[in-house]
Design a protein around this motif. Sequence first.
Motif, PDB file in Angstrom:
ATOM      1  N   UNK A 249       0.853  -1.186   0.000  1.00 62.83           N
ATOM      2  CA  UNK A 249       0.000   0.000   0.000  1.00 62.83           C
ATOM      3  C   UNK A 249       0.890   1.238   0.000  1.00 62.83           C
ATOM      4  N   UNK A 250       0.549   2.209  -0.827  1.00 59.46           N
ATOM      5  CA  UNK A 250       1.266   3.480  -0.835  1.00 59.46           C
ATOM      6  C   UNK A 250       0.270   4.617  -0.714  1.00 59.46           C
ATOM      7  N   UNK A 251       0.527   5.532   0.213  1.00 62.70           N
ATOM      8  CA  UNK A 251      -0.323   6.703   0.399  1.00 62.70           C
ATOM      9  C   UNK A 251       0.216   7.916  -0.352  1.00 62.70           C
ATOM     10  N   UNK A 252       1.279   7.714  -1.116  1.00 58.51           N
ATOM     11  CA  UNK A 252       1.900   8.817  -1.841  1.00 58.51           C
ATOM     12  C   UNK A 252       1.038   9.208  -3.035  1.00 58.51           C
ATOM     13  N   UNK A 253       0.926  10.507  -3.244  1.00 66.52           N
ATOM     14  CA  UNK A 253       0.136  11.043  -4.348  1.00 66.52           C
ATOM     15  C   UNK A 253       1.035  11.182  -5.580  1.00 66.52           C
ATOM     16  N   UNK A 254       1.125  10.123  -6.380  1.00 67.64           N
ATOM     17  CA  UNK A 254       1.955  10.152  -7.577  1.00 67.64           C
ATOM     18  C   UNK A 254       1.259  10.926  -8.685  1.00 67.64           C
ATOM     19  N   UNK A 255       2.047  11.585  -9.520  1.00 67.30           N
ATOM     20  CA  UNK A 255       1.486  12.326 -10.655  1.00 67.30           C
ATOM     21  C   UNK A 255       0.901  11.372 -11.689  1.00 67.30           C
ATOM     22  N   UNK A 256       1.524  10.207 -11.854  1.00 71.48           N
ATOM     23  CA  UNK A 256       1.063   9.228 -12.835  1.00 71.48           C
ATOM     24  C   UNK A 256       1.691   7.878 -12.521  1.00 71.48           C
ATOM     25  N   UNK A 257       1.317   6.883 -13.309  1.00 78.32           N
ATOM     26  CA  UNK A 257       1.812   5.537 -13.084  1.00 78.32           C
ATOM     27  C   UNK A 257       3.310   5.406 -13.250  1.00 78.32           C
ATOM     28  N   UNK A 258       3.883   6.127 -14.198  1.00 76.84           N
ATOM     29  CA  UNK A 258       5.327   6.056 -14.419  1.00 76.84           C
ATOM     30  C   UNK A 258       6.089   6.576 -13.196  1.00 76.84           C
ATOM     31  N   UNK A 259       5.603   7.649 -12.599  1.00 75.59           N
ATOM     32  CA  UNK A 259       6.231   8.183 -11.394  1.00 75.59           C
ATOM     33  C   UNK A 259       6.167   7.159 -10.266  1.00 75.59           C
ATOM     34  N   UNK A 260       5.038   6.480 -10.137  1.00 75.23           N
ATOM     35  CA  UNK A 260       4.896   5.439  -9.121  1.00 75.23           C
ATOM     36  C   UNK A 260       5.888   4.313  -9.370  1.00 75.23           C
ATOM     37  N   UNK A 261       6.014   3.898 -10.628  1.00 78.28           N
ATOM     38  CA  UNK A 261       6.951   2.825 -10.963  1.00 78.28           C
ATOM     39  C   UNK A 261       8.379   3.217 -10.586  1.00 78.28           C
ATOM     40  N   UNK A 262       8.763   4.452 -10.873  1.00 79.65           N
ATOM     41  CA  UNK A 262      10.110   4.918 -10.532  1.00 79.65           C
ATOM     42  C   UNK A 262      10.330   4.880  -9.017  1.00 79.65           C
ATOM     43  N   UNK A 263       9.307   5.252  -8.255  1.00 79.40           N
ATOM     44  CA  UNK A 263       9.394   5.210  -6.791  1.00 79.40           C
ATOM     45  C   UNK A 263       9.667   3.778  -6.312  1.00 79.40           C
ATOM     46  N   UNK A 264       8.888   2.832  -6.792  1.00 80.65           N
ATOM     47  CA  UNK A 264       9.064   1.451  -6.372  1.00 80.65           C
ATOM     48  C   UNK A 264      10.393   0.887  -6.852  1.00 80.65           C
ATOM     49  N   UNK A 265      10.816   1.320  -8.002  1.00 78.90           N
ATOM     50  CA  UNK A 265      12.108   0.876  -8.531  1.00 78.90           C
ATOM     51  C   UNK A 265      13.238   1.282  -7.586  1.00 78.90           C
ATOM     52  N   UNK A 266      13.153   2.513  -7.092  1.00 79.09           N
ATOM     53  CA  UNK A 266      14.159   2.985  -6.130  1.00 79.09           C
ATOM     54  C   UNK A 266      14.090   2.193  -4.831  1.00 79.09           C
ATOM     55  N   UNK A 267      12.948   1.624  -4.494  1.00 79.97           N
ATOM     56  CA  UNK A 267      12.788   0.850  -3.255  1.00 79.97           C
ATOM     57  C   UNK A 267      13.161  -0.613  -3.463  1.00 79.97           C
ATOM     58  N   UNK A 268      13.726  -0.937  -4.627  1.00 85.17           N
ATOM     59  CA  UNK A 268      14.173  -2.302  -4.850  1.00 85.17           C
ATOM     60  C   UNK A 268      13.178  -3.189  -5.550  1.00 85.17           C
ATOM     61  N   UNK A 269      12.100  -2.629  -6.054  1.00 85.04           N
ATOM     62  CA  UNK A 269      11.101  -3.427  -6.754  1.00 85.04           C
ATOM     63  C   UNK A 269      11.230  -3.271  -8.273  1.00 85.04           C
ATOM     64  N   UNK A 270      12.311  -2.691  -8.747  1.00 85.03           N
ATOM     65  CA  UNK A 270      12.467  -2.377 -10.160  1.00 85.03           C
ATOM     66  C   UNK A 270      12.572  -3.568 -11.074  1.00 85.03           C
ATOM     67  N   UNK A 271      12.856  -4.742 -10.567  1.00 83.31           N
ATOM     68  CA  UNK A 271      12.984  -5.905 -11.429  1.00 83.31           C
ATOM     69  C   UNK A 271      11.642  -6.518 -11.787  1.00 83.31           C
ATOM     70  N   UNK A 272      10.559  -5.996 -11.239  1.00 76.68           N
ATOM     71  CA  UNK A 272       9.239  -6.518 -11.523  1.00 76.68           C
ATOM     72  C   UNK A 272       8.589  -5.696 -12.642  1.00 76.68           C
ATOM     73  N   UNK A 273       8.030  -6.366 -13.623  1.00 77.94           N
ATOM     74  CA  UNK A 273       7.309  -5.638 -14.665  1.00 77.94           C
ATOM     75  C   UNK A 273       6.034  -5.087 -14.050  1.00 77.94           C
ATOM     76  N   UNK A 274       5.635  -3.904 -14.448  1.00 77.51           N
ATOM     77  CA  UNK A 274       4.483  -3.243 -13.846  1.00 77.51           C
ATOM     78  C   UNK A 274       3.451  -2.905 -14.907  1.00 77.51           C
ATOM     79  N   UNK A 275       2.227  -3.333 -14.673  1.00 72.88           N
ATOM     80  CA  UNK A 275       1.112  -3.019 -15.539  1.00 72.88           C
ATOM     81  C   UNK A 275       0.244  -2.020 -14.791  1.00 72.88           C
ATOM     82  N   UNK A 276      -0.092  -0.906 -15.430  1.00 77.60           N
ATOM     83  CA  UNK A 276      -0.944   0.089 -14.779  1.00 77.60           C
ATOM     84  C   UNK A 276      -2.397  -0.281 -15.044  1.00 77.60           C
TER      85      UNK A 276
END
Length: 129
Positions: A98-125
């Motif tokens: 769960x994330x309470x962060x107000x992302x501008x869009x899905x790509x911004x959210x993906x970048x956030x998770x990537x920095x948290x170590x989840x970048x190796x997972x493909x992401x479908x919006x």
Amino acid sequence: MALPMASLLIITGSSSGDYYLLKGRSVVIGRDDGSPIQIVDEAVSRRHLRIRQDADHRYVAEDLDSANGTSINDERIDRERSLTDGDILTLGPTEIMFSAIDFADGETAFQHYRRRGEGDKSTTIRRAT
């Protein structure tokens, strides 16, 4: 004042990598074909978990009397519980962040998770309806 656009990222299980914007609405997570967030796994009940905003605009999770229960941060819940940024919800073998962060869009959210170590997972919006 804009309300936060919380989101969910499935980090393990059959739907790993799927990303959902909650948009302030109540959503049901489960195995049922009609669930806004469907988890295809026999350990997940048809209507397993509900996430909604309360009157104070905080997101809360409620297990819907599922057969195998729901845990938040490895603690099984038996009543409605408030969610905080980074909480991990577990339904059978599926973990959802769960994330309470107000992302501008899905790509911004993906970048956030990537920095948290989840970048190796493909992401479908996807949008919870």
